[in-house]
Design a protein around this motif. Structure first.
Motif, PDB file in Angstrom:
ATOM      1  N   TRP A   1     -40.935  12.260  42.025  1.00 31.07           N
ATOM      2  CA  TRP A   1     -41.119  11.621  40.433  1.00 31.07           C
ATOM      3  C   TRP A   1     -39.928  12.467  40.070  1.00 31.07           C
ATOM      4  O   TRP A   1     -38.862  11.486  39.155  1.00 31.07           O
ATOM      5  CB  TRP A   1     -42.068  12.935  40.419  1.00 31.07           C
ATOM      6  N   ILE A   2     -38.918  12.958  40.985  1.00 31.62           N
ATOM      7  CA  ILE A   2     -37.445  13.292  40.469  1.00 31.62           C
ATOM      8  C   ILE A   2     -36.737  12.522  40.583  1.00 31.62           C
ATOM      9  O   ILE A   2     -35.967  12.119  39.714  1.00 31.62           O
ATOM     10  CB  ILE A   2     -36.902  15.148  41.214  1.00 31.62           C
ATOM     11  N   ALA A   3     -36.908  11.978  41.851  1.00 29.04           N
ATOM     12  CA  ALA A   3     -35.609  10.961  42.448  1.00 29.04           C
ATOM     13  C   ALA A   3     -35.682   9.788  42.059  1.00 29.04           C
ATOM     14  O   ALA A   3     -35.175   9.505  41.192  1.00 29.04           O
ATOM     15  CB  ALA A   3     -35.954  11.036  44.388  1.00 29.04           C
ATOM     16  N   ALA A   4     -37.281   9.168  41.381  1.00 31.13           N
ATOM     17  CA  ALA A   4     -37.375   8.190  40.256  1.00 31.13           C
ATOM     18  C   ALA A   4     -36.767   8.041  38.994  1.00 31.13           C
ATOM     19  O   ALA A   4     -37.471   7.074  38.004  1.00 31.13           O
ATOM     20  CB  ALA A   4     -38.248   7.437  41.243  1.00 31.13           C
ATOM     21  N   GLU A   5     -36.950   9.580  38.076  1.00 30.68           N
ATOM     22  CA  GLU A   5     -36.715  10.013  37.086  1.00 30.68           C
ATOM     23  C   GLU A   5     -37.682   9.710  36.557  1.00 30.68           C
ATOM     24  O   GLU A   5     -37.491   8.489  35.057  1.00 30.68           O
ATOM     25  CB  GLU A   5     -35.152   9.193  36.742  1.00 30.68           C
ATOM     26  N   VAL A   6     -39.030   9.642  37.051  1.00 32.56           N
ATOM     27  CA  VAL A   6     -40.387   9.285  36.358  1.00 32.56           C
ATOM     28  C   VAL A   6     -40.366   9.400  34.749  1.00 32.56           C
ATOM     29  O   VAL A   6     -40.691   9.329  33.491  1.00 32.56           O
ATOM     30  CB  VAL A   6     -41.313   9.121  37.075  1.00 32.56           C
TER      31      VAL A   6
END
Length: 153
Positions: free
Chosen positions: A88-93
């Motif tokens: 979630w953090i890496a994909a900037e959801v």
């Protein structure tokens, strides 16, 4: 009195049996990660796990949760939860972030039940978890990323 196991801690609560689980979680236990969205179980913002399955806490009477294990976003653990949160953090959801606890709670169960979901499986399982900001493509990408992280090597 209703005994409720939330995030591994047993609580004895003097509440009406028909009180929605959401309000017990937020008002009595002061766990604010589970959100009120629509009140009719249509948006998914209030999703928690009841014995490992996603449920809408706004329409779940607290009496039906007695004797079960309730997990909120504050207590979600395990490899799926960790992978989803990192993805979630890496994909900037998140944009506004309001729906994210419900989205994450649903996604962790999806990955537990379907380790390598297809786009169609993700869409089907996550259907009903509404993101008012429309980050569905990022959510799908993050779920794929979490699945890959769980099954690398």
């Amino acid at each position: 009195m209703i005994k409720l196991d939330v995030n591994g801690k047993v609580h004895e609560l003097d509440v009406s049996p028909d009180t929605p689980l959401l309000w017990v979680i937020r008002d009595h236990l002061k766990l604010m990660g589970t959100k009120y969205g629509c009140g009719i179980a249509a948006c998914g913002a209030c999703t928690v796990h009841l014995d490992g399955q996603p449920v809408r806490s706004c329409q779940t009477p607290v009496s039906s949760a007695a004797g079960s294990k309730v997990t909120t976003i504050e207590g979600v653990q395990g490899p799926e939860a960790k992978a989803v949160q990192e993805a979630w953090i890496a994909a900037e959801v998140p944009q506004c972030g309001y729906c994210q606890s419900g989205q994450i709670m649903a996604a962790t169960v999806l990955l537990r039940q379907t380790p390598k979901p297809t786009d169609a499986q993700i869409t089907d399982f996550m259907n009903g978890n509404i993101c008012r900001c429309g980050t569905y493509q990022r959510i799908r990408a993050a779920i794929h990323q979490a699945a890959a992280a769980l099954h690398k090597g």
